[in-house]
Design a protein around this motif. Structure first.
Motif, PDB file in Angstrom:
ATOM      1  N   CYS A 123     -43.096  55.722  42.845  1.00  0.00           N
ATOM      2  CA  CYS A 123     -44.061  55.645  43.947  1.00  0.00           C
ATOM      3  C   CYS A 123     -45.033  54.520  43.660  1.00  0.00           C
ATOM      4  O   CYS A 123     -45.139  54.045  42.535  1.00  0.00           O
ATOM      5  N   TRP A 124     -45.746  54.074  44.672  1.00  0.00           N
ATOM      6  CA  TRP A 124     -46.666  52.966  44.501  1.00  0.00           C
ATOM      7  C   TRP A 124     -47.896  53.096  45.410  1.00  0.00           C
ATOM      8  O   TRP A 124     -48.307  52.144  46.049  1.00  0.00           O
ATOM      9  N   PRO A 125     -48.523  54.271  45.444  1.00  0.00           N
ATOM     10  CA  PRO A 125     -49.753  54.382  46.232  1.00  0.00           C
ATOM     11  C   PRO A 125     -50.904  53.667  45.522  1.00  0.00           C
ATOM     12  O   PRO A 125     -50.908  53.526  44.304  1.00  0.00           O
ATOM     13  N   ASN A 173     -48.716  45.926  39.263  1.00  0.00           N
ATOM     14  CA  ASN A 173     -48.479  44.989  40.361  1.00  0.00           C
ATOM     15  C   ASN A 173     -46.997  44.804  40.686  1.00  0.00           C
ATOM     16  O   ASN A 173     -46.554  43.719  41.014  1.00  0.00           O
ATOM     17  N   ARG A 174     -46.226  45.860  40.604  1.00  0.00           N
ATOM     18  CA  ARG A 174     -44.804  45.787  40.892  1.00  0.00           C
ATOM     19  C   ARG A 174     -44.431  46.496  42.191  1.00  0.00           C
ATOM     20  O   ARG A 174     -43.344  46.364  42.682  1.00  0.00           O
ATOM     21  N   ASN A 183     -49.745  49.101  41.821  1.00  0.00           N
ATOM     22  CA  ASN A 183     -49.027  49.542  40.632  1.00  0.00           C
ATOM     23  C   ASN A 183     -47.883  50.449  41.052  1.00  0.00           C
ATOM     24  O   ASN A 183     -47.974  51.183  42.033  1.00  0.00           O
ATOM     25  N   GLN A 184     -46.815  50.396  40.285  1.00  0.00           N
ATOM     26  CA  GLN A 184     -45.683  51.282  40.522  1.00  0.00           C
ATOM     27  C   GLN A 184     -45.718  52.364  39.450  1.00  0.00           C
ATOM     28  O   GLN A 184     -45.878  52.070  38.262  1.00  0.00           O
ATOM     29  N   TYR A 185     -45.610  53.589  39.878  1.00  0.00           N
ATOM     30  CA  TYR A 185     -45.621  54.724  38.962  1.00  0.00           C
ATOM     31  C   TYR A 185     -44.254  55.372  38.972  1.00  0.00           C
ATOM     32  O   TYR A 185     -43.624  55.498  40.014  1.00  0.00           O
ATOM     33  N   ARG A 186     -43.806  55.761  37.791  1.00  0.00           N
ATOM     34  CA  ARG A 186     -42.508  56.428  37.680  1.00  0.00           C
ATOM     35  C   ARG A 186     -42.678  57.672  36.834  1.00  0.00           C
ATOM     36  O   ARG A 186     -43.205  57.611  35.719  1.00  0.00           O
ATOM     37  N   PHE A 187     -42.249  58.796  37.391  1.00  0.00           N
ATOM     38  CA  PHE A 187     -42.238  60.012  36.589  1.00  0.00           C
ATOM     39  C   PHE A 187     -41.154  59.844  35.536  1.00  0.00           C
ATOM     40  O   PHE A 187     -40.033  59.461  35.850  1.00  0.00           O
TER      41      PHE A 187
END
Length: 94
Positions: free
Chosen positions: A31-33, A67-68, A74-78
């Motif tokens: 996700c990238w909120p 910044n992806r 930002n991109q977040y990955r569980f």
């Protein structure tokens, strides 16, 4: 979402931020909120969200790529995508 609720090692802020991120996550746990959006959903200040994200990273719940994401967020990955699978569901295979 159930997996997030069942994590006994997460404090209240970590749980709220993880749930806010899960609400935006796709099937791969990405996700990238923006921080402002996460703060609004979690009902926390942006500063508190930034600290909480670092805490979730330290606990191995999230990985952040800066910044992806879309619109340079930002991109977040569980780390374990199954943490969000209950929330986002799986395709209906019939």
């Amino acid at each position: 979402m159930t997996a997030i609720w069942e994590r006994s090692d997460l404090d209240q802020a970590e749980t709220l931020v993880a749930l806010a991120l899960a609400d935006h996550a796709n099937d791969n746990g990405l996700c990238w909120p923006g921080i402002a959006r996460i703060a609004h959903k979690a009902r926390l200040s942006e500063r508190h969200v930034r600290r909480t994200i670092r805490s979730l990273e330290a606990k191995g719940v999230l990985q952040t790529s800066f910044n992806r994401g879309r619109n340079k967020t930002n991109q977040y990955r569980f780390v374990k995508p199954d943490m969000v699978s209950d929330f986002i569901g799986k395709p209906d295979i019939r």
